[in-house]
Each structure stands twice: as structure tokens, then as C-alpha cells.
Design an enzyme around this catalytic site. Structure first.
Site, PDB file in Angstrom:
ATOM      1  N   LYS A  92       8.203   4.850   3.918  1.00 52.03           N
ATOM      2  CA  LYS A  92       8.827   3.069   3.560  1.00 52.03           C
ATOM      3  C   LYS A  92       9.180   1.977   4.561  1.00 52.03           C
ATOM      4  CE  LYS A  92       7.780   2.316   0.049  1.00 52.03           C
ATOM      5  NZ  LYS A  92       6.639   2.559  -0.913  1.00 52.03           N
ATOM      6  N   GLY A 109       6.091   1.176   6.958  1.00 57.90           N
ATOM      7  CA  GLY A 109       5.661   0.783   7.418  1.00 57.90           C
ATOM      8  C   GLY A 109       3.092   1.476   7.362  1.00 57.90           C
ATOM      9  N   THR A 110       4.066   2.327   6.779  1.00 61.71           N
ATOM     10  CA  THR A 110       3.463   3.272   6.602  1.00 61.71           C
ATOM     11  C   THR A 110       1.921   2.865   5.963  1.00 61.71           C
ATOM     12  OG1 THR A 110       4.480   4.609   5.915  1.00 61.71           O
ATOM     13  CG2 THR A 110       1.854   6.238   5.990  1.00 61.71           C
ATOM     14  N   TRP A 118       1.016  -0.416   6.257  1.00 61.65           N
ATOM     15  CA  TRP A 118       0.400  -1.158   7.800  1.00 61.65           C
ATOM     16  C   TRP A 118      -0.272  -0.524   9.095  1.00 61.65           C
ATOM     17  CZ3 TRP A 118       4.621  -4.404  10.273  1.00 61.65           C
ATOM     18  CH2 TRP A 118       3.313  -6.347  11.313  1.00 61.65           C
ATOM     19  N   HIS A 170       4.695  12.558   6.265  1.00 63.29           N
ATOM     20  CA  HIS A 170       5.585  11.644   6.375  1.00 63.29           C
ATOM     21  C   HIS A 170       6.767  12.649   7.142  1.00 63.29           C
ATOM     22  CE1 HIS A 170       5.375   8.064   4.272  1.00 63.29           C
ATOM     23  NE2 HIS A 170       4.644   8.569   3.283  1.00 63.29           N
ATOM     24  N   ARG A 179      11.767   1.802  11.311  1.00 67.52           N
ATOM     25  CA  ARG A 179      12.081   0.681  10.811  1.00 67.52           C
ATOM     26  C   ARG A 179      14.006   0.724  10.302  1.00 67.52           C
ATOM     27  NH1 ARG A 179      10.024  -1.450   5.553  1.00 67.52           N
ATOM     28  NH2 ARG A 179      10.875  -3.373   5.304  1.00 67.52           N
ATOM     29  N   SER A 189      13.889  -0.923   0.766  1.00 63.41           N
ATOM     30  CA  SER A 189      12.627  -0.539   0.123  1.00 63.41           C
ATOM     31  C   SER A 189      12.399   0.854  -0.826  1.00 63.41           C
ATOM     32  CB  SER A 189      11.393  -0.270   1.432  1.00 63.41           C
ATOM     33  OG  SER A 189      10.171  -0.891   1.105  1.00 63.41           O
TER      34      SER A 189
HETATM   35  P1  PAP Z   1       5.516   4.444   2.130  1.00 65.26           P
HETATM   36  O1  PAP Z   1       6.601   5.235   2.680  1.00 65.26           O
HETATM   37  O2  PAP Z   1       5.292   4.827  -0.023  1.00 65.26           O
HETATM   38  O3  PAP Z   1       3.608   4.609   3.010  1.00 65.26           O
HETATM   39  P2  PAP Z   1       5.451   1.737   3.467  1.00 65.26           P
HETATM   40  O4  PAP Z   1       3.493   1.858   3.465  1.00 65.26           O
HETATM   41  O5  PAP Z   1       5.980   3.323   4.440  1.00 65.26           O
HETATM   42  O6  PAP Z   1       5.452   3.021   2.197  1.00 65.26           O
HETATM   43  O7  PAP Z   1       6.759   0.929   3.218  1.00 65.26           O
HETATM   44  C1  PAP Z   1       6.150  -0.062   2.610  1.00 65.26           C
HETATM   45  C2  PAP Z   1       5.977  -0.947   2.909  1.00 65.26           C
HETATM   46  O8  PAP Z   1       5.644  -1.850   4.098  1.00 65.26           O
HETATM   47  C3  PAP Z   1       7.017  -1.889   2.130  1.00 65.26           C
HETATM   48  O9  PAP Z   1       8.080  -2.818   2.789  1.00 65.26           O
HETATM   49  P3  PAP Z   1       9.358  -3.192   1.945  1.00 65.26           P
HETATM   50  O10 PAP Z   1       9.887  -2.671   0.297  1.00 65.26           O
HETATM   51  O11 PAP Z   1      10.223  -4.162   2.377  1.00 65.26           O
HETATM   52  O12 PAP Z   1       8.782  -5.297   1.516  1.00 65.26           O
HETATM   53  C4  PAP Z   1       5.815  -2.889   2.643  1.00 65.26           C
HETATM   54  O13 PAP Z   1       6.090  -5.053   1.746  1.00 65.26           O
HETATM   55  C5  PAP Z   1       5.659  -2.851   3.238  1.00 65.26           C
HETATM   56  N1  PAP Z   1       3.935  -3.711   4.080  1.00 65.26           N
HETATM   57  C6  PAP Z   1       3.172  -3.294   3.511  1.00 65.26           C
HETATM   58  N2  PAP Z   1       2.327  -3.571   4.194  1.00 65.26           N
HETATM   59  C7  PAP Z   1       2.389  -4.201   5.257  1.00 65.26           C
HETATM   60  C8  PAP Z   1       2.314  -5.309   5.758  1.00 65.26           C
HETATM   61  N3  PAP Z   1       0.488  -5.276   5.949  1.00 65.26           N
HETATM   62  N4  PAP Z   1       2.387  -5.961   6.851  1.00 65.26           N
HETATM   63  C9  PAP Z   1       4.037  -5.930   7.052  1.00 65.26           C
HETATM   64  N5  PAP Z   1       4.698  -5.182   6.303  1.00 65.26           N
HETATM   65  C10 PAP Z   1       4.081  -4.284   4.986  1.00 65.26           C
END
Ligand code: PAP
Length: 347
Positions: free
Chosen positions: A84, A86-87, A89, A155, A177, A185
Site C-alpha cells: 500500500k 504506491g506499487t 503507480w 513486497h 510512504r 490504505s
Molecule cells: P498493493 O500493496 O496492493 O500493491 P499499492 O498500489 O501499493 O497496493 O497501494 C495502493 C495505494 O496507492 C492506494 O492508496 P490509498 O488507499 O491511500 O488511496 C491507491 O489509491 C494508491 N494509488 C494507486 N494508483 C495510484 C496512482 N496512479 N497515483 C497515486 N496513487 C495511486
């Protein structure tokens, strides 16, 4: 580029691994799992402390198998993140960056990010190994200026990397983060998955928060996870690039150029003039990815849950809607005052 895994064969694996009586022999016996410290899990019934880190059974199986079989290549790019942070992204950014000649952002109609969730475009190492019982996973390759490159994510903490990662010249890109936003998140994500794939009820936030602060989160303790990569990035800056979610939010173009330079694929003058940097950033922005049909209605190929759970708010500072002042101080004190003291790592 090879196609991602077949959804028909992949979706049942996590459920099997949630049942202790369905575990493969190698997981039950190889590390004598019953002797490991055990706590109640977040999505799986239990998590286990293996070499100092808390893992669900399928992570552990992936670790064991990848240690035996994964052979890093010099051209590999490995994205490393605690959950969580930003993977999704970072996967989109790195994919678009490396493949920008193969898939120009000026011709978006055919870009793979329009039809595949970033999580599926770039496979997770330990999940792939947990799923593949008899053969090593076939990681897709992309074309980076004529060199075929595997982009893989994980991870896992630095300490649990397969040996060949350290021995090869492959590159690691780490993203973390502010943990106040991460815990929020993580809590939202866990509850969605508990409902969607586990048929379980929600964990109350105060309970989740306390567990997180004790370090009992998936792949935690988060401080050891972050410090491992932080120290390695200082000692070995050509091997590990250390990024922060908030810094990418604040100066996305600066950070994207940093990633390009680190991966030895800097933007040319012509690309700068043509606005390639802005094109990649727009394609991978939260709004852009969240609104793609595949991410609104598609399913994750590994776990079978909805892709939209990867796109919640994508904001810095959402913790203010969930943490009390006392909680925020507690987490800041664990990080700033205790764990990161004297290391130079700040948020
Ligand atoms: P994972 O650990 O399951 O791989 P991961 O992608 O690391 O998840 O984290 C998801 C977070 O990245 C979410 O944050 P939030 O819960 O605070 O909203 C998600 O919204 C955020 N996220 C996904 N895509 C993007 C993006 N393109 N830009 C910025 N934040 C993003």
C-alpha cells in the site's frame, strides 16, 4: 511481450493456501512452520514470523521456492515496496518508462496499460512462485532499447531476497510512504479483501492500528522493511533507488527523470521537447488509471478480487480522516523518535 497469467488457472491458489490442511508438503515440513511465531492474520487466518518478518503462508511458500529457483539476470528491474505504498503507480510508471519506444505514449490507443492492470503487467515474484507448483514462473520481458528486460515486483524485505539478486547487476527500485497514510490504505484494502475473497468481516480500525504499530502487518515490521532498503541505497546507490510516494506526488517529473537516469534510459532532448515525460505522467496518474475500464470493472489475475480496490483516493494526508491526534503521535514517535533515529531517513 509475453501475456500475463491465465485467470482461469490462477484464482484458486490463495484460498487453498488459507487452509492449513491444504498446504503443500514443502510448506508444512521444510521450515517446520508450526515452530514459527504465529499471530492472527489480516486476510489469511494466520501470519508467521519468518526470519524477523511477518508473512502469510502463500508469501512464505513463494519465498521458499524463489530462494531455491529464482535466478536474477543483470538486466532485471525489480520493484520493491511494502504493501500500500504506491506499487500500482510505480509499476505503471516503470512499465511506461522502459517501454516508451515499444509503446509510445503519443499512440495511446495500443498502450498495454489501457487493457491490463499494472499489477498484472508486472508480476509479483513471491506470488508467482507460490502459484507455480511444478515449473518456475515465466516472467514476461519488455524491450528496453533492444535489450530484453524482465520487470518484476516484490513486497519482500531486502533480507529475504533470493541470493542471486545480490550477486547480479539487476536494479532495485524501492518505494515507501508516510506510514500514517499507509496504515489507513492497508486497513481499507484488507477489509475489502476480507469481504471479497475471504468472506470475513471488517477489522475495526483501532485494532488494525495497534497491530500495525507492533510491526505485525504483512511483510512487517515496516520500520525494518524500510531501513533495510534505505541503508542499502546509501551504500550501493547504483543498485538501489529509494523513492517516497510523497516526493513523486510533489515533483513527479523530477522523480521520473531520476528513475530514468537510474535505469540508464534517460530522456533524450528530443523526448523532452516532445513532452514524453508529461505523457507518461498523465497516462499513469491516479485519475487516468482509475478511470480505465479494465481498472473499473476487471479482476486481479492473481487473487481474483476487483481491480478497483487498487485505486481508492491516491492522496497524501488522508490519515487525518482516520487517525486521532494520539494515534498520529504514536506512529510518528515509533518512526521518527525510535526506529529511524540517526539513520537519516525522514518523512
Ligand atoms: P498493493 O500493496 O496492493 O500493491 P499499492 O498500489 O501499493 O497496493 O497501494 C495502493 C495505494 O496507492 C492506494 O492508496 P490509498 O488507499 O491511500 O488511496 C491507491 O489509491 C494508491 N494509488 C494507486 N494508483 C495510484 C496512482 N496512479 N497515483 C497515486 N496513487 C495511486
Amino acid at each position: 511481450m509475453a501475456s500475463p497469467s491465465d485467470p482461469n488457472t490462477s484464482n484458486s491458489f490463495p484460498q487453498n493456501l488459507f487452509q492449513e490442511n491444504c498446504w503443500p508438503e514443502e510448506l508444512r515440513e521444510a521450515i517446520i512452520i508450526s515452530s514459527l511465531p504465529r499471530e492472527e492474520g489480516w486476510i489469511s487466518p494466520h501470519i508467521y514470523n519468518y526470519k524477523g518478518f511477518w508473512l502469510a503462508p502463500h508469501h512464505l511458500l513463494g519465498v521458499l521456492r524463489s530462494h531455491q529457483h529464482f535466478q536474477a539476470q543483470n538486466s532485471d528491474v525489480i520493484i520493491c515496496t511494502p504493501p500500500k505504498c504506491g506499487t500500482t503507480w510505480l509499476k505503471a510508471l516503470i512499465f511506461a518508462l522502459i517501454t516508451r519506444k515499444q509503446f509510445p505514449v503519443s499512440q495511446l490507443e495500443t498502450h498495454p496499460l489501457l487493457t491490463t492492470n499494472p499489477q498484472d503487467l508486472i508480476p509479483n515474484l513471491e506470488f508467482c512462485y507460490a502459484r507455480e507448483e511444478n515449473s518456475p514462473p515465466d516472467f514476461p520481458t519488455v524491450n528496453n532499447n533492444g535489450v530484453m528486460v524482465r520487470i518484476i515486483s516484490r513486497h519482500l524485505p531486502l533480507e529475504l531476497l533470493p541470493k542471486s539478486v545480490g550477486e547480479s547487476k539487476c536494479k532495485l527500485i524501492y518505494l515507501c510512504r508516510d506510514q500514517k497514510d499507509t496504515v489507513v490504505s492497508f486497513w481499507h484494502f484488507t477489509n475489502k479483501l476480507r469481504g471479497e475473497i475471504g468472506g470475513m468481516g471488517e477489522i475495526p480500525f483501532p485494532e488494525a492500528f495497534d497491530k500495525y504499530c507492533r510491526g505485525e502487518s504483512l511483510y512487517g515490521p515496516f520500520w525494518d522493511h524500510m531501513l533495510g532498503y534505505w541503508k542499502e541505497s546509501l551504500e550501493n546507490p547504483r543498485k538501489v533507488l529509494f523513492l517516497k510516494y510523497e516526493e513523486i506526488k510533489e515533483e513527479p517529473d523530477v522523480q521520473l527523470r531520476r528513475m530514468a537516469a537510474f535505469l540508464n534510459c534517460p530522456f533524450s532532448e528530443e523526448e523532452e521537447e516532445c513532452g514524453v515525460v508529461g505523457g507518461i505522467l498523465r497516462l499513469c496518474s491516479f485519475e487516468s488509471l482509475r478511470n480505465m475500464e479494465i481498472n473499473k470493472t476487471g479482476k486481479d489475475l492473481t487473487f481474483g478480487h476487483s481491480n478497483h480496490v487498487y485505486f481508492r483516493k491516491g492522496k497524501v494526508g488522508d490519515w487525518r480522516n482516520h487517525l486521532t491526534d494520539e494515534m498520529a503521535t504514536k506512529l510518528d514517535q515509533i518512526i521518527v523518535e525510535e526506529k529511524f533515529k540517526g539513520t537519516g531517513l525522514k518523512f
